[in-house]
Write an enzyme that holds these catalytic residues in place. Sequence first.
Site, PDB file in Angstrom:
ATOM      1  N   HIS A 163     -12.123  60.031  53.883  1.00  0.00           N
ATOM      2  CA  HIS A 163     -12.107  61.462  54.224  1.00  0.00           C
ATOM      3  C   HIS A 163     -13.522  62.020  54.390  1.00  0.00           C
ATOM      4  O   HIS A 163     -13.785  63.186  54.089  1.00  0.00           O
ATOM      5  CB  HIS A 163     -11.375  62.273  53.142  1.00  0.00           C
ATOM      6  CG  HIS A 163      -9.896  62.029  53.100  1.00  0.00           C
ATOM      7  ND1 HIS A 163      -9.129  61.856  54.241  1.00  0.00           N
ATOM      8  CD2 HIS A 163      -9.041  61.954  52.048  1.00  0.00           C
ATOM      9  CE1 HIS A 163      -7.860  61.672  53.895  1.00  0.00           C
ATOM     10  NE2 HIS A 163      -7.782  61.716  52.571  1.00  0.00           N
ATOM     11  N   LEU A 194      -7.932  55.835  60.739  1.00  0.00           N
ATOM     12  CA  LEU A 194      -7.962  57.274  60.944  1.00  0.00           C
ATOM     13  C   LEU A 194      -6.882  57.892  60.065  1.00  0.00           C
ATOM     14  O   LEU A 194      -5.815  57.313  59.886  1.00  0.00           O
ATOM     15  CB  LEU A 194      -7.691  57.626  62.416  1.00  0.00           C
ATOM     16  CG  LEU A 194      -8.752  57.205  63.440  1.00  0.00           C
ATOM     17  CD1 LEU A 194      -8.284  57.556  64.855  1.00  0.00           C
ATOM     18  CD2 LEU A 194     -10.091  57.855  63.155  1.00  0.00           C
ATOM     19  N   ASP A 195      -7.171  59.082  59.533  1.00  0.00           N
ATOM     20  CA  ASP A 195      -6.182  59.770  58.708  1.00  0.00           C
ATOM     21  C   ASP A 195      -4.928  60.085  59.513  1.00  0.00           C
ATOM     22  O   ASP A 195      -4.950  60.114  60.752  1.00  0.00           O
ATOM     23  CB  ASP A 195      -6.767  61.074  58.162  1.00  0.00           C
ATOM     24  CG  ASP A 195      -7.928  60.833  57.217  1.00  0.00           C
ATOM     25  OD1 ASP A 195      -8.029  59.713  56.690  1.00  0.00           O
ATOM     26  OD2 ASP A 195      -8.723  61.771  57.022  1.00  0.00           O
ATOM     27  N   LYS A 196      -3.863  60.368  58.822  1.00  0.00           N
ATOM     28  CA  LYS A 196      -2.585  60.673  59.458  1.00  0.00           C
ATOM     29  C   LYS A 196      -2.696  61.835  60.444  1.00  0.00           C
ATOM     30  O   LYS A 196      -2.079  61.804  61.513  1.00  0.00           O
ATOM     31  CB  LYS A 196      -1.543  60.998  58.377  1.00  0.00           C
ATOM     32  CG  LYS A 196      -0.153  61.296  58.917  1.00  0.00           C
ATOM     33  CD  LYS A 196       0.803  61.611  57.774  1.00  0.00           C
ATOM     34  CE  LYS A 196       2.182  61.998  58.293  1.00  0.00           C
ATOM     35  NZ  LYS A 196       3.122  62.328  57.190  1.00  0.00           N
TER      36      LYS A 196
END
Length: 217
Positions: free
Chosen positions: A165, A83-85
């Site tokens: 993304h 998962l992205d930050k």
Amino acid sequence: MNECRTLIKHGFVEVNNQVINDHRYVVHDDDKINVFGKAIHSQPFVYYMMNKPKGYICANYDKNHLCVVDLIERNDCICVGRLDKDTTGFLLLTNDKSIVKALLLPQNHQPKTYLVTTRFPIDENSIYRFEMGIVIDQDICCLPAQLELINTHQCYLTLHEGKYHQVKKMFLSCQNEVVDLKRIAFAGLVLDASLGYGEYRQLNQDEFQKLKELVCQ
């Protein structure tokens, strides 16, 4: 196996602070095991469900960022998918590498469901485009995805792939912008609503069984 028996025979293994000399001793879940005075885990594999908070990256070490493994009690676990930050929600962590490989095989197309909040209203055309397979990065066609409206600016989105993304790029292709993203389900497992951000727990028996069935398919 022979090495383990040798360690036990020479009194290097303690269970609950007692030296064990019988290699046939049955280890229980709550036993505390020490070898050469160093604690080891009685269960070889663990499977954690975490509600990932913002500000953490899905890595084991980074000199510039906080890592999700800093939130758990073990340093031998890795993330199943990333998962992205700034993305929150369901994250599976384990030290069972066979599970990781099986779940992340591209041909398995494990479903991932997100709660998405957008800057602009979500129109009916976006729902259709998601179902047909949106093109991102000019020439990359995504697999069909299911978008279920909650209100004008929120929806549930279910994907069967995980490009870089991807969710944000899909909405950008519809002239919209993701302002908040939370994964609420992964591979048939649903995020425990009682977990606060940064909290985690072991998978229960039903969840673990579902995970094993997926891997064995």
